[in-house]
Scaffold this active site. Sequence first.
Site: not given
Length: 826
Positions: A688, A692
Amino acid sequence: MNTPAHTMEVWKFGGTSVATPERIREIVGLVRQEPGRRVVVVSALGGVTDQLLRGIDAALARSDAHRDVLTDLRARHDATVEALTDGDERERLQATLAPIWDELGELLDGVYLLRECTRRTRDAILATGERLSVPIVAAAFRAADTPATALDARSLIQTDGAFGEAEVQFGPTEARIREQFETLYAETPEAHVMVVTGFIAATAEGVTTTLGRSGSDYTATILARALQAERVVIWTDVDGVLSADPRLVDAAFPLERLSYREAAEMAYFGAKVLHPRTMRPVEASGIPLLIKNTMNPDAPGTLVTAEAVPTDRRVKAISTIRDVAVVMLEGRGLLGVPGTAARTFDALADRSINVLMISQASSEQSICTVVRRSEAEAAVDALEHAFRHELAQGDVSRVYALPDCAVVSAVGDQMRHMPGLAGRMFATLGRSGVNVLAIAQGAAETNISAVVRDADVKAAVDALHEAFPLRRTRAHLCVIGTGVVGSTLLDILQHQAPRLLDDLRLHLRLVGVTNSRRMRWDPSGLPLDTVLDALDQRGEPADLDDLVERLTASRLERLLVVDATASSDVARRYPELLEQGIGIVTPNKRANTLDMGFYHRLREAAARSEVSYRYEATVMAGLPVILTVRDLLRSGDTIERIEGVFSGTLAYLFRRLAEGASFSEAVREARAGGYTEPDPRDDLGGEDVARKLMILAREIGLEVERDDVRVEPLVPFAMMDGPVDAFMEQVDTLDAAWAERVAAAADDGKRLQYIGRVVDGRCRVGVEAIGPDSPFFALQGTDNAVLFTSERYRDNPLVVQGPGAGPAVTAAGILADLIKAAQLMP
Ligand code: ADP
Ligand code: ASP
Ligand code: MG
């Protein structure tokens, strides 16, 4: 509709709602849908009252065409009867209607023979429309196994003898209604529907009268008050009371709330959707009135109550009365003579001419009266007579009528707090080249009216609708994904909708919702408050291809898709949606982290069709991170390094570790608190954060593929596959190793933090031991922080810090993007 069960309500269906057998079946369905006592008031089948008027004209003209009118009417009603009933029911119905046909034939023949039609006869003829429709609708209920009784309002509503627009005598009327319904209700179960004729009534002697055109609305509220109904619903063919006559203004939109007074003023000044007297009975008793669309029952409609929701939108609506004439009384001798207006008014009242408006020019050299066009000649005559002496002496120079005029009014309770409105109205009309013949402000100051030439009416209404400012932007919204983020967004939208409308003049209409199981799609709008409750029962099976097809085929203006999933299947559809002019707002990181080829396609598609592709919520939820990057670059800065704690989950986890919690405890807590992705390994694996970081790296122009990002996962690769539950059971095997790392850092006065860095064009994500000198050392709770080191912010980096996860801030980030996307769209 969300009504408490078992209420007593009066529902009125207008002519268009009973125009065809299909429509009648639909209203039967609507009534049966909810439990509770229903009194159903119906109008004549759509267009029948007008046809009866044509029949009268034909009879008066002695062309024999009144017989054709009768034949047409009969054929239409017979066809309706046949479509809706059979067997005994049909026979009984035909027997009920037969004497009404005979009577109508005799009445029209009578007009033909006598060459005249009194107002009384006219009422008797017009009343047959409702007398025919009501037994048919009652039979349609019975045919659908719902007990129903047809009632003739002539035995319920008593009026004076002012045929054509009779005054209701409330005392005897209420007594009769209560008495008859008491008996009826004692004998019937709750589901038994009473179907009552709208529009018609009778004098104390039993002579038929009518309540004026559109009078069925009034019938409904008269019944509601007498029966102390909980609510009146006026079902019609538009989504409620609109901000202007939709036949004149394309941009007219439904008003959510009106006060009784506003509704009455709009109706009086020509909004045909309600009879002007409708509000009187319910106003006194506070019964709410809801106006809804039979053809779009899910739309919220307009709610009319004592208080409108206070808003700063002061002018609520523009209404229009066509077919009026201006009668002018002119003369120097009127200067300074008191009482001229009152004399004018009296002279017209004496001949029962209805004065819609009266206004005196500031010079007092003319008095301008507005009457129905059909009464213009009589009005001129009345004034010539009343002022005959002044005419003879030359004090009044002339009395004349301008036949083709219209009254255009701005209506709104809050207008009295708005000085200078009349001036603005004048100026607006002047700019649009509309000549204002007269202007008048109502005594209550809740309306201002201007008289214009009928030829100018559309230009006038358009200009005022635009200027006041009633114009607003409507964007259409389709939400994909109804998990925590999607449902929170719908919830926020529901609460923010009135404010968006008032402050930004933005109306977001939800047209589609889907999750992986079910979907709903309705271009005319889905209710924000109940759409999710109804999704599982009323939704169709979800089908992404089908939804994409509907989205692209819909041609809805300002259409925006919110992808609140974490799915790459949905993300892969972005380019085709963008190419079709559909904007996208998303917290889903997938699209921006597929291969660079896809990334470029995505950008190009958005640029080519000039629609928004916005994804602020992909990085640190609602915090302005993408925005900051863009603003720095746009203003000519060069970003040299990006460093940050991008995972609230991991920030939380490492803080708990520093506080002495075990690794497995911390993971379980984070998961229970809703801080993790659906599978916590998306966080623990570093995936994750890697995404980003990629999004940010690409945002500053780096060509980065996923494999270019070095990632240190928090769990061994061996545990990354397999079901979540199995993983959660094994997670404590990692506790000892983590306890050791945490202790080692602590010995140096440091703590662990999971940090992503873009430095020298390279991306790296991993665990670092940081000391108190690091800006990431003291982060609180699940807070995220990102540091931008740029040419401009080199010695002292720019920091964005705050809660970077959680449904509320994520949904808020999406909403902020949605607003920008909707406002920027063409
Ligand atoms: P019903 O047959 O249901 O009584 P009406 O034809 O009497 O319906 O009234 C509804 C119509 O009123 C709408 O179709 C619309 O054309 C017209 N109308 C005029 N002004 C307005 C307004 N401000 N809001 C809604 N409808 C209006
Ligand atoms: N049928 C009547 C009319 O057309 C009454 C009504 O529709 O409300 O005016
Ligand atoms: Mg009507």
